[in-house]
Motif scaffolding. Structure first.
Motif, mmCIF file in Angstrom:
data_model
loop_
_atom_site.group_PDB
_atom_site.id
_atom_site.type_symbol
_atom_site.label_atom_id
_atom_site.label_comp_id
_atom_site.label_asym_id
_atom_site.label_seq_id
_atom_site.Cartn_x
_atom_site.Cartn_y
_atom_site.Cartn_z
ATOM 1 N N LEU A 153 53.898 14.234 52.292
ATOM 2 C CA LEU A 153 53.766 14.146 50.845
ATOM 3 C C LEU A 153 53.741 15.529 50.208
ATOM 4 O O LEU A 153 54.329 15.746 49.142
ATOM 5 C CB LEU A 153 52.502 13.371 50.483
ATOM 6 N N LEU A 154 53.057 16.483 50.843
ATOM 7 C CA LEU A 154 52.995 17.849 50.316
ATOM 8 C C LEU A 154 54.381 18.485 50.301
ATOM 9 O O LEU A 154 54.778 19.130 49.324
ATOM 10 C CB LEU A 154 52.033 18.686 51.157
ATOM 11 N N LEU A 155 55.122 18.300 51.379
ATOM 12 C CA LEU A 155 56.468 18.873 51.447
ATOM 13 C C LEU A 155 57.361 18.278 50.361
ATOM 14 O O LEU A 155 58.179 18.988 49.752
ATOM 15 C CB LEU A 155 57.064 18.620 52.830
ATOM 16 N N GLU A 156 57.188 16.988 50.077
ATOM 17 C CA GLU A 156 57.962 16.363 49.007
ATOM 18 C C GLU A 156 57.599 16.966 47.654
ATOM 19 O O GLU A 156 58.460 17.131 46.781
ATOM 20 C CB GLU A 156 57.714 14.854 48.991
ATOM 21 N N ARG A 157 56.320 17.296 47.450
ATOM 22 C CA ARG A 157 55.916 17.926 46.195
ATOM 23 C C ARG A 157 56.554 19.307 46.045
ATOM 24 O O ARG A 157 56.924 19.714 44.942
ATOM 25 C CB ARG A 157 54.392 18.019 46.109
ATOM 26 N N VAL A 158 56.674 20.048 47.140
ATOM 27 C CA VAL A 158 57.347 21.354 47.104
ATOM 28 C C VAL A 158 58.818 21.169 46.727
ATOM 29 O O VAL A 158 59.363 21.901 45.895
ATOM 30 C CB VAL A 158 57.228 22.070 48.467
ATOM 31 N N PHE A 159 59.468 20.185 47.337
ATOM 32 C CA PHE A 159 60.878 19.939 47.038
ATOM 33 C C PHE A 159 61.078 19.556 45.571
ATOM 34 O O PHE A 159 62.103 19.889 44.973
ATOM 35 C CB PHE A 159 61.423 18.821 47.933
#
Length: 677
Positions: free
Chosen positions: A30-36
């Protein structure tokens, strides 16, 4: 069980399944998706025409050097200079045109490099990383913080205090287009705060430390960068240290332009000079003169002529601005530089050079000229193309253009046979060149875009073809030259606008007697071509077309096409992106009164060899080629190939099939050294 209780039971089960699915999604995913997604959450329109100021400092140490450093672009001054350490500082005014585009005006500049030259300018792109874009440095190096590139990276997470997370990223395969490092991220919205990354590209090993802005558009851009790099090239080693600060307030008058003044630089300097940096300045300016502009020492005539004039101009690119407001420039590739040679099996070794001139009259008009020339050692022939174009309407691409070219050597077997019938037996001639004609070509064109989808072109093309073995034709009483003068018309259609496919239809008709022309012909050509950009630096390009003559004037005619011709001056990996017939003999381009051709090229940074351990990291991009051709006596001719480019050279391996039978294997090589410098 009652119907109501059954419905309640089903609803509870669905709720439990939904809760389990949510818990199954790992928090790091989920965190990586927020970065993207962070880039999409920021309004970037505010960057247009915003003005900020920046400070940059570079300290350079030449640890090892030899004579091979001389021809490296921007390295000439430090390759033979008396010192081994150099420093330069810059204070600039930056007008943003977008996240990846800006106008930069240098206000104050200090440099201990002789004649205030800059060196290793290619490193400047490393000081403006675009972490949220698909590529970090311009069009190179795939970012680990873009969704399309996550298949190339492995991520690990370390949770810190106050909602901060450290994300470590490393490539799944060691490749020059990938990086390793870590970044500190705000877990609430995926904003990158700071970090570092390490990689190697184009013979430069780099280690970049970056700090990003805090809010709004500035969160997309760095506010401070520190770069350590190492350049190694055949025994030469140069180590650099760069610092850059962005988003600074205005501290000097905007009217300053390229001022050399240590006092002004001291006022805007964002770093304290180290002892080594101060020692270099004192060596050049003098300890007591550190606070005033330096006086230029007079050089001997020998050093001026041989080092400054001959050496610099022969081995390095020549760049010069002219005009009262520097609205014009001249760019000349090195006139004698072994790094600009190439090789193909058919043409042998060839040497090329490029001269460009530009002069801007106004916001909507300019003059552009370019001399592109080369010499084939195997063919012993000098080729050139010289377009001179005046653009009177930038918005509509309105221009008039004249192109001078010496074209291809073209065959005419019918004229040769006619000549040999009357040639005395005592006349000596070169049998390998007897049916070849040199071609001097002058083309006049005018273009205007009616819209983003439709353009019209009209003009005239003149060919004067002269026999290579002129003495034999004279002795036989046969004309040595033939002239054609042809009005031409062209329609260019872009079905989906500027970024889609381009369809071209052209008509050309030579009229006997027009300006003393002695050849008549009529020719039609149709062509479609397109580059389809894909994600992760991949692309798919294709070209298809046909051409045919509806009128041929007996034995005097020369079959010569616009969209199907030999490329005499190839320009390495980036030349002829639509593909070409690399093994096809030059004679086939001018022997048929019709042709049908198609070319397809697929390009990717990691295709085949790029995935291999140890060697894959040297390959920048790879390609697959497929080409087909139908002309008289070739039904069909097919070429397939594989190509790759590295920091040193590009190479293509091709295999041909003629009329269903194997027709040979060939290699095409081009030097790519410092092409991006």
């Amino acid at each position: 069980m009652s119907k109501r209780r059954f419905i309640v039971w089903i609803a509870l089960m669905l709720q439990l399944v939904d809760m389990s699915a949510q818990q199954a999604v790992r928090p790091d995913v989920l965190l990586l998706e927020r970065v993207f997604r962070f880039k999409a959450s920021v309004d970037t329109t505010a960057t247009k025409d915003s003005v900020t100021y920046a400070y940059r400092k570079t300290f350079l140490n030449v640890e090892r050097r030899n004579v091979l450093l001389l021809p490296v672009p921007t390295m000439y001054r430090i390759a033979h200079g008396p010192r081994r350490e150099y420093i330069e500082e810059t204070y600039e005014r930056i007008t943003q045109k977008g996240l990846r585009q800006a106008n930069v005006n240098r206000m104050v500049f200090l440099s201990t490099i002789p004649r205030r030259k800059q060196t290793m300018t290619t490193l400047m792109r490393y000081l403006t990383p675009c972490l949220y874009n698909e590529t970090i440095f311009g069009t190179y190096v795939l970012s680990p913080f873009h969704r399309a590139n996550k298949i190339y990276y492995k991520y690990s997470f370390k949770y810190l205090y106050k909602g901060k997370v450290s994300i470590h990223f490393r490539p799944k395969i060691n490749h020059t287009q990938l990086v390793e490092g870590n970044a500190i991220v705000d877990s609430s919205n995926g904003q990158i705060l700071n970090g570092q990354l390490t990689g190697e590209y184009d013979m430069v090993k780099y280690h970049l430390f970056f700090t990003m802005g805090t809010e709004g558009v500035q969160a997309m851009l760095p506010t401070k960068c520190e770069l350590q790099s190492e350049f190694n090239f055949i025994g030469n080693k140069i180590v650099t240290h760069h610092t850059a600060a962005y988003g600074l307030p205005c501290e000097l008058p905007d009217t300053l332009r390229d001022k050399e003044d240590p006092t002004l630089m001291a006022a805007v300097r964002r770093d304290t000079l180290t002892a080594a940096e101060r020692a270099v300045y004192e060596e050049v300016y003098g300890e007591e003169a550190m606070n005033r502009p330096r006086s230029v020492k007079k050089r001997s005539w020998a050093k001026t002529v041989f080092w400054d004039i001959l050496g610099d101009n022969l081995l390095n690119k020549i760049t010069s601005n002219y005009g009262t407001d520097k609205q014009g420039y001249v760019r000349i590739n090195p006139l004698f530089n072994p790094l600009y040679m190439g090789y193909s099996g058919r043409k042998g070794y060839y040497y090329k050079f490029d001269i460009r001139n530009f002069y801007n009259f106004s916001d909507s008009s300019y003059l552009y000229t370019r001399l592109k020339a080369g010499y084939s050692f195997k063919q012993k022939h000098f080729y050139y193309t010289l377009p001179i174009a005046y653009h009177f309407n930038k918005k509509r691409h309105g221009y008039v253009e004249m192109v001078l070219s010496n074209g291809n050597w073209i065959r005419n077997g019918l004229v040769k046979d006619q000549m040999l019938e009357t040639l005395p037996d005592t006349v000596m001639y070169n049998g390998d060149r007897i049916d070849y004609f040199r071609d001097l070509n002058i083309s006049l064109n005018a273009n205007y875009d009616l819209s983003s989808r439709l353009s019209l072109q009209a003009g005239m093309v003149v060919h004067r073809r002269e026999a290579v073995e002129r003495h034999a034709y004279r002795m036989a009483g046969v004309p040595t030259s033939y002239t054609s003068v042809a009005p031409k018309f062209e329609i260019i259609w872009r079905p989906t606008g500027w970024h889609g496919p381009v369809v071209n239809a052209a008509y050309e008709r030579s009229i006997r007697g027009l300006f003393n022309a002695d050849i008549a012909y009529e020719r039609w050509e149709f062509d479609i071509q397109h580059i389809k950009p894909l994600d992760r630096l991949r692309s798919l390009s294709f070209r298809a077309g046909c051409g045919f003559y509806t009128l041929i004037d007996g034995s005097k005619s020369f079959l010569d096409y616009t969209n199907f011709r030999d490329n005499n001056i190839p320009d390495g990996w980036n030349d002829e992106w639509t593909g070409e017939f690399s093994l096809l003999s030059g004679d086939w381009y001018n022997l048929s009164r019709y042709y049908v051709r198609s070319n397809v090229t697929y390009e990717s940074p990691l295709l085949i060899v790029g995935w291999m351990p140890w060697v894959g990291r040297f390959f920048e991009k790879e390609r697959l080629y497929a080409s087909a051709l139908v002309v008289t006596h070739l039904h069909p001719y097919i070429e397939v190939g594989y190509g790759f480019t590295t920091r040193w050279a590009s190479m293509g391996l091709f295999m041909a099939n003629r009329n269903g039978k194997y027709d040979g294997f060939g290699v095409k090589v081009g030097l790519e050294l410092f092409r991006q410098w």
